[in-house]
Enzyme design. Structure first.
Site, mmCIF file in Angstrom:
data_model
loop_
_atom_site.group_PDB
_atom_site.id
_atom_site.type_symbol
_atom_site.label_atom_id
_atom_site.label_comp_id
_atom_site.label_asym_id
_atom_site.label_seq_id
_atom_site.Cartn_x
_atom_site.Cartn_y
_atom_site.Cartn_z
ATOM 1 N N THR A 17 -0.751 3.128 -1.553
ATOM 2 C CA THR A 17 -0.478 3.435 -0.147
ATOM 3 C C THR A 17 0.359 2.327 0.469
ATOM 4 O OG1 THR A 17 -2.614 4.517 -0.025
ATOM 5 C CG2 THR A 17 -1.615 3.881 2.069
ATOM 6 N N VAL A 38 -8.179 14.783 0.216
ATOM 7 C CA VAL A 38 -7.717 13.737 1.122
ATOM 8 C C VAL A 38 -8.385 12.433 0.697
ATOM 9 C CG1 VAL A 38 -7.734 12.906 3.507
ATOM 10 C CG2 VAL A 38 -7.335 15.326 3.041
ATOM 11 N N GLY A 39 -7.620 11.354 0.680
ATOM 12 C CA GLY A 39 -8.167 10.040 0.335
ATOM 13 C C GLY A 39 -8.471 9.232 1.587
ATOM 14 N N ASP A 40 -8.475 7.931 1.417
ATOM 15 C CA ASP A 40 -8.879 7.031 2.504
ATOM 16 C C ASP A 40 -7.798 6.814 3.572
ATOM 17 O OD1 ASP A 40 -7.533 5.682 0.231
ATOM 18 O OD2 ASP A 40 -7.569 3.968 1.592
ATOM 19 N N GLY A 95 -5.435 1.959 -3.020
ATOM 20 C CA GLY A 95 -6.182 2.145 -4.258
ATOM 21 C C GLY A 95 -6.807 3.516 -4.273
HETATM 22 N N1 GLY Z 1 -5.429 5.433 -1.270
HETATM 23 C C1 GLY Z 1 -4.723 6.641 -1.221
HETATM 24 C C2 GLY Z 1 -5.441 7.782 -1.766
HETATM 25 O O1 GLY Z 1 -6.394 7.642 -2.508
HETATM 26 O O2 GLY Z 1 -5.065 8.900 -1.447
#
Ligand code: GLY
Length: 295
Positions: free
Chosen positions: A143, A172-174, A195
């Site tokens: 990211t 969806v991630g963080d 990450g």
């Molecule tokens: N850190 C971005 C994701 O895992 O989508």
């Protein structure tokens, strides 16, 4: 002190330019939007914006987050397609009391009506890689995260990603999740994570780092504590995180970084570092990271 920090090698040139902008009086918000959107529009980077690697269905879904550390207001978009600058959309949502986290088609309609150019974000190169891929790949979770403080003491954090290559559509991630991918309190500091989002979210890592700064820890110690304490918590459950990294900035503009990776490049511009790329080697706690020369 005017200060800016961004994740990975990809943020270096934008951070360097944004640092000069900060020194010329540009606000923290404009500096962050500039730096993140420069990465978003560069098709060379396959984990952010244009050229981002697609999900299993061949579509590029983008996530972005934004937080104003002075008001504690946020904006974020999740799983948007065809939005040329997701971070711009997130910034434009920040300030709303309600409806500041939008996903999918609603977020796309918002971005289009707000005047953000819409375009196909899947490049030929990314499509070719998708055609060759057979399995979900643990790649593409780098990211771009940028935290800035301007001379007036305003602090902002912005994040943007295309998420995991071959992710399940809807995943969806963080990155757009406040407290996990980003957090900022101008009275204490800001933090942002990169990450594997599924790991970062379990530790609410950005909020954890800012909490340490609220307790008086410096930016570097806060980053190290957030990553190492989460690592300990996972170790107690028989797990080891595969890859999480954190950048931090305290309320004075001092920066920090920590990671579970052997190497985690990040870019810093402030009176101490004058826009250098640094390398956080982090399982070994990083007090004197080596500087990476630029050619
Ligand atoms: N850190 C971005 C994701 O895992 O989508």
């Amino acid at each position: 002190m005017a200060s800016i920090i961004g994740t990975w090698r990809m943020s270096y040139e934008p951070v360097r330019a944004a640092y000069e902008m900060l020194c010329s009086g540009t606000s923290a918000a404009d500096a962050v939007e500039y730096a993140v959107s420069e990465v978003e529009r560069n098709p060379v980077f396959t984990s952010v914006g244009l050229g981002g690697l697609p999900a299993r269905d061949g579509e590029v879904y983008l996530d972005a987050g934004w937080m104003d550390g002075n008001s504690l207001r946020c904006g974020a978009v999740m799983a948007v397609r065809n939005v040329s600058s997701p971070v711009r959309a997130a910034r434009m949502l920040c300030g709303r009391k309600k409806n500041w986290l939008l996903c999918g088609s609603g977020a796309e309609r918002f971005a289009a009506s707000a005047g953000i150019p819409m375009r196909e974000m899947l490049t030929e190169e990314a499509r070719a890689k998708w055609l060759e891929a057979k399995e979900p790949a643990e790649e593409g979770h780098d990211t771009v995260c940028v935290i800035a403080r301007d001379d007036s003491g305003r602090m902002v954090v912005g994040t943007s990603t295309s998420g995991l290559f071959m992710k399940e559509p809807g995943r969806v991630g963080d990155t757009p999740i406040v407290g996990s991918g980003f957090y900022c309190d101008a009275g204490a500091g800001g933090a942002a994570a990169t990450g594997l989002g599924e790991e970062i979210m379990r530790g609410c890592l950005s909020y954890a780092a800012v909490s340490y700064m609220r307790q008086g820890k410096d930016a570097q110690t806060a980053a190290e504590l957030a990553v190492s304490m989460f690592r300990l918590q996972l170790a107690g459950r028989g797990e080891d995180p595969e890859g999480i990294s954190l950048i931090t900035m305290d309320a004075s503009g001092n920066t920090g970084a920590a990671s579970t990776l052997e190497s985690f490049p990040f870019a810093v511009g402030n009176a101490m570092y004058e826009a250098v790329l640094r390398n956080g080697r982090v399982t070994i706690l990083m007090r004197n990271p080596e500087e990476i020369p630029f050619g």
